[in-house]
Design a protein around this motif. Structure first.
Motif, PDB file in Angstrom:
ATOM      1  N   THR B  77       1.134  -1.452  -0.393  1.00 32.70           N
ATOM      2  CA  THR B  77      -0.475  -0.011   0.355  1.00 32.70           C
ATOM      3  C   THR B  77       1.148   0.978   0.173  1.00 32.70           C
ATOM      4  O   THR B  77       1.621   1.167   0.585  1.00 32.70           O
ATOM      5  CB  THR B  77      -0.958   0.111   0.888  1.00 32.70           C
ATOM      6  OG1 THR B  77      -0.645  -0.939   2.220  1.00 32.70           O
ATOM      7  CG2 THR B  77      -2.225  -0.179   1.113  1.00 32.70           C
ATOM      8  N   ASP B  79       0.370   5.386   0.424  1.00 36.66           N
ATOM      9  CA  ASP B  79      -0.226   6.955   0.623  1.00 36.66           C
ATOM     10  C   ASP B  79      -1.439   6.340   0.620  1.00 36.66           C
ATOM     11  O   ASP B  79      -1.994   5.817   1.712  1.00 36.66           O
ATOM     12  CB  ASP B  79       0.075   7.654  -0.503  1.00 36.66           C
ATOM     13  CG  ASP B  79       1.199   8.103  -0.866  1.00 36.66           C
ATOM     14  OD1 ASP B  79       1.975   8.225  -0.106  1.00 36.66           O
ATOM     15  OD2 ASP B  79       1.785   8.496  -2.154  1.00 36.66           O
ATOM     16  N   PHE B  95       8.549   5.029  -7.376  1.00 36.72           N
ATOM     17  CA  PHE B  95       8.613   6.306  -8.184  1.00 36.72           C
ATOM     18  C   PHE B  95       7.102   6.802  -7.988  1.00 36.72           C
ATOM     19  O   PHE B  95       5.707   5.987  -9.038  1.00 36.72           O
ATOM     20  CB  PHE B  95       9.062   6.470  -9.847  1.00 36.72           C
ATOM     21  CG  PHE B  95       8.371   8.076 -10.059  1.00 36.72           C
ATOM     22  CD1 PHE B  95       9.614   9.083  -9.132  1.00 36.72           C
ATOM     23  CD2 PHE B  95       7.774   8.206 -11.266  1.00 36.72           C
ATOM     24  CE1 PHE B  95       9.899  10.242  -9.887  1.00 36.72           C
ATOM     25  CE2 PHE B  95       7.908   9.452 -10.967  1.00 36.72           C
ATOM     26  CZ  PHE B  95       8.634  10.512 -11.346  1.00 36.72           C
ATOM     27  N   ASP B  98       3.384  12.637  -8.910  1.00 36.59           N
ATOM     28  CA  ASP B  98       2.919  13.742  -8.420  1.00 36.59           C
ATOM     29  C   ASP B  98       1.411  13.854  -8.505  1.00 36.59           C
ATOM     30  O   ASP B  98       0.673  14.691  -7.931  1.00 36.59           O
ATOM     31  CB  ASP B  98       3.399  15.235  -7.874  1.00 36.59           C
ATOM     32  CG  ASP B  98       4.606  14.551  -6.827  1.00 36.59           C
ATOM     33  OD1 ASP B  98       4.575  14.322  -5.984  1.00 36.59           O
ATOM     34  OD2 ASP B  98       5.282  16.217  -7.264  1.00 36.59           O
ATOM     35  N   VAL B 106      10.993   1.214  -9.888  1.00 39.90           N
ATOM     36  CA  VAL B 106      12.640   2.193  -9.817  1.00 39.90           C
ATOM     37  C   VAL B 106      13.999   0.995  -9.398  1.00 39.90           C
ATOM     38  O   VAL B 106      13.822   0.158  -8.466  1.00 39.90           O
ATOM     39  CB  VAL B 106      13.200   3.081  -8.752  1.00 39.90           C
ATOM     40  CG1 VAL B 106      14.837   3.396  -9.629  1.00 39.90           C
ATOM     41  CG2 VAL B 106      11.854   4.072  -9.321  1.00 39.90           C
ATOM     42  N   GLU B 124      13.107   0.537   1.826  1.00 38.19           N
ATOM     43  CA  GLU B 124      12.631   1.443   0.418  1.00 38.19           C
ATOM     44  C   GLU B 124      12.671   2.618   0.187  1.00 38.19           C
ATOM     45  O   GLU B 124      11.900   3.415   1.384  1.00 38.19           O
ATOM     46  CB  GLU B 124      11.333   0.545   0.814  1.00 38.19           C
ATOM     47  CG  GLU B 124      10.866   0.940  -0.630  1.00 38.19           C
ATOM     48  CD  GLU B 124       8.949   1.075  -1.302  1.00 38.19           C
ATOM     49  OE1 GLU B 124       8.148   0.755  -1.746  1.00 38.19           O
ATOM     50  OE2 GLU B 124       8.452   0.497  -0.246  1.00 38.19           O
ATOM     51  N   VAL B 125      13.230   3.084  -1.438  1.00 38.64           N
ATOM     52  CA  VAL B 125      13.188   4.905  -1.174  1.00 38.64           C
ATOM     53  C   VAL B 125      11.228   5.124  -1.782  1.00 38.64           C
ATOM     54  O   VAL B 125      11.392   4.450  -2.922  1.00 38.64           O
ATOM     55  CB  VAL B 125      14.025   5.263  -1.877  1.00 38.64           C
ATOM     56  CG1 VAL B 125      14.045   6.730  -2.262  1.00 38.64           C
ATOM     57  CG2 VAL B 125      15.358   4.752  -1.206  1.00 38.64           C
ATOM     58  N   ILE B 126      10.857   5.530  -1.707  1.00 41.54           N
ATOM     59  CA  ILE B 126       9.794   6.188  -1.760  1.00 41.54           C
ATOM     60  C   ILE B 126      10.126   7.643  -2.859  1.00 41.54           C
ATOM     61  O   ILE B 126      10.609   8.824  -2.061  1.00 41.54           O
ATOM     62  CB  ILE B 126       8.999   6.725  -1.247  1.00 41.54           C
ATOM     63  CG1 ILE B 126       7.967   5.160   0.086  1.00 41.54           C
ATOM     64  CG2 ILE B 126       7.374   7.198  -2.060  1.00 41.54           C
ATOM     65  CD1 ILE B 126       7.877   4.206  -1.466  1.00 41.54           C
ATOM     66  N   LEU B 127      10.092   7.681  -4.403  1.00 42.15           N
ATOM     67  CA  LEU B 127      11.025   8.738  -4.713  1.00 42.15           C
ATOM     68  C   LEU B 127       9.425   9.895  -5.656  1.00 42.15           C
ATOM     69  O   LEU B 127       8.092   9.266  -5.823  1.00 42.15           O
ATOM     70  CB  LEU B 127      11.689   8.275  -6.303  1.00 42.15           C
ATOM     71  CG  LEU B 127      12.727   7.783  -5.544  1.00 42.15           C
ATOM     72  CD1 LEU B 127      13.145   7.016  -6.649  1.00 42.15           C
ATOM     73  CD2 LEU B 127      14.124   8.108  -5.246  1.00 42.15           C
ATOM     74  N   ARG B 128       9.182  10.292  -5.454  1.00 42.89           N
ATOM     75  CA  ARG B 128       8.177  11.407  -6.365  1.00 42.89           C
ATOM     76  C   ARG B 128       8.809  12.602  -7.036  1.00 42.89           C
ATOM     77  O   ARG B 128       9.289  13.645  -6.669  1.00 42.89           O
ATOM     78  CB  ARG B 128       7.639  12.260  -4.859  1.00 42.89           C
ATOM     79  CG  ARG B 128       6.954  11.067  -3.922  1.00 42.89           C
ATOM     80  CD  ARG B 128       6.593  11.433  -2.584  1.00 42.89           C
ATOM     81  NE  ARG B 128       5.486  10.647  -1.669  1.00 42.89           N
ATOM     82  CZ  ARG B 128       5.059  10.014  -1.291  1.00 42.89           C
ATOM     83  NH1 ARG B 128       4.407   9.983  -2.634  1.00 42.89           N
ATOM     84  NH2 ARG B 128       4.817   9.395  -0.547  1.00 42.89           N
ATOM     85  N   GLY B 129       7.742  12.953  -8.526  1.00 53.25           N
ATOM     86  CA  GLY B 129       7.990  14.096  -8.970  1.00 53.25           C
ATOM     87  C   GLY B 129       7.371  14.197  -9.770  1.00 53.25           C
ATOM     88  O   GLY B 129       6.008  13.180  -9.498  1.00 53.25           O
ATOM     89  N   GLU B 130       7.186  13.928 -11.317  1.00 46.29           N
ATOM     90  CA  GLU B 130       5.807  14.187 -12.506  1.00 46.29           C
ATOM     91  C   GLU B 130       6.489  13.049 -13.377  1.00 46.29           C
ATOM     92  O   GLU B 130       7.854  13.219 -13.366  1.00 46.29           O
ATOM     93  CB  GLU B 130       5.906  15.133 -13.210  1.00 46.29           C
ATOM     94  CG  GLU B 130       4.836  16.665 -12.130  1.00 46.29           C
ATOM     95  CD  GLU B 130       4.409  17.492 -13.208  1.00 46.29           C
ATOM     96  OE1 GLU B 130       5.177  17.642 -14.166  1.00 46.29           O
ATOM     97  OE2 GLU B 130       4.018  18.330 -12.531  1.00 46.29           O
ATOM     98  N   CYS B 131       5.859  12.555 -13.485  1.00 47.74           N
ATOM     99  CA  CYS B 131       6.166  11.397 -14.737  1.00 47.74           C
ATOM    100  C   CYS B 131       5.975  11.246 -15.622  1.00 47.74           C
ATOM    101  O   CYS B 131       6.356  12.333 -15.966  1.00 47.74           O
ATOM    102  CB  CYS B 131       5.056   9.768 -14.732  1.00 47.74           C
ATOM    103  SG  CYS B 131       2.967  10.436 -15.042  1.00 47.74           S
ATOM    104  N   SER B 132       6.585  10.481 -17.015  1.00 47.94           N
ATOM    105  CA  SER B 132       7.590  10.971 -18.384  1.00 47.94           C
ATOM    106  C   SER B 132       5.624  11.671 -18.738  1.00 47.94           C
ATOM    107  O   SER B 132       6.000  12.812 -19.575  1.00 47.94           O
ATOM    108  CB  SER B 132       8.065  10.238 -18.647  1.00 47.94           C
ATOM    109  OG  SER B 132       7.725   9.185 -18.397  1.00 47.94           O
TER     110      SER B 132
END
Lengths: 135, 135
Positions: B77, B79, B95, B98, B106, B124-132
């Motif tokens: 799960t 967010d 990834f 947003d 990733v 685990e690393v959760i990366l956030r940003g805008e996908c391509s």
DNA sequence: CTTAAATTAGAAACAGTTCTAAGATGGCGG
DNA sequence: CCGCCATCTTAGAACTGTTTCTAATTTAAG
């Protein structure tokens, strides 16, 4: 920090943010500032009722939304369903206990490898294991 | 990989795990294996109904539980509230977009700083940003 | 004091998931 | 190839936990 000084700080925060100061709001913010337990609404409501018998859930929700809007706390969700609230505005990672579900803050450290990957705006590390209390 | 060969793989996976092969289960596993979109139950159910008109939600849930138990997929799960399912069993990070909420895998990289912190079992690393796609 | 804004209790909305009982079907033994 | 039966699927209701809403009452702050 003296208790009175801490209280003053909270009052200033309200004043500065233009948020009306009520006992319920004061209690909620104080709770979040003094305990790093990332309380859920349920937990805050229970705690609030130990002092303020008969607080409404709606008040807790309203208060939290007001505090989030004012930028005094942050909302986040982890695994489960219920939103959690965090008064630690510094950048930090999270440690989640496998057994009891408690969430602890972990001091920030950079992850160079994370930056490289495309359009990363922010990132966070979720660590999992058993917390010291459960061991 | 040829389509027929992929289908054979899925059948073998069922056989090996001792899970009965039904059209619905086949479809769900195939969907998860071919699309790395970490579908939710809702998404899988919608997709399933485009072919198999009138599939029950319960079937999707039952299927996913069976596949998880068989170790063919993983549940997690992020967010929100709805569980997501992942057929990528390799260790990896995530990834999150947003804007549209899409989740991408990733490739794994170690985070040495994470290991040091106490009783960490996994991280685990959760990366956030805008996908391509959203840019 | 006045008044806009906050609090209250409880109902209601909502999303995700599980349950139910009846009918269908995969895969084995014959 | 056939039939059996444990297992699966189905539709929809029910359930669970979270959040929002409502309308009446109380209160903070100028």
């Amino acid at each position: 920090m003296l208790k009175a000084a801490a209280a003053r700080k909270i009052e200033e925060a309200f004043e500065h943010a233009g948020v009306r100061r009520t006992p319920q709001r004061f209690f909620v913010l104080e709770h979040l500032l003094t305990r790093p337990d990332h309380a859920t609404v349920e937990e805050l409501w229970t705690a609030l009722n130990k002092r303020h018998a008969r607080a409404s859930r709606a008040t807790v929700y309203n208060t939290l939304h007001a505090l989030v809007q004012a930028g005094l706390i942050r909302e986040f969700t982890l695994d489960g369903k219920a939103a959690r609230y965090d008064a630690n505005l510094e950048q930090h990672h999270h440690f989640v206990c496998d057994r009891c579900g408690a969430v602890e803050d972990v001091e920030w450290f950079d992850v160079p490898a994370a930056q490289g990957a495309g359009n990363v705006r922010t990132y966070e590390v979720i660590l999992r294991g058993e917390c010291s209390r459960c061991r």
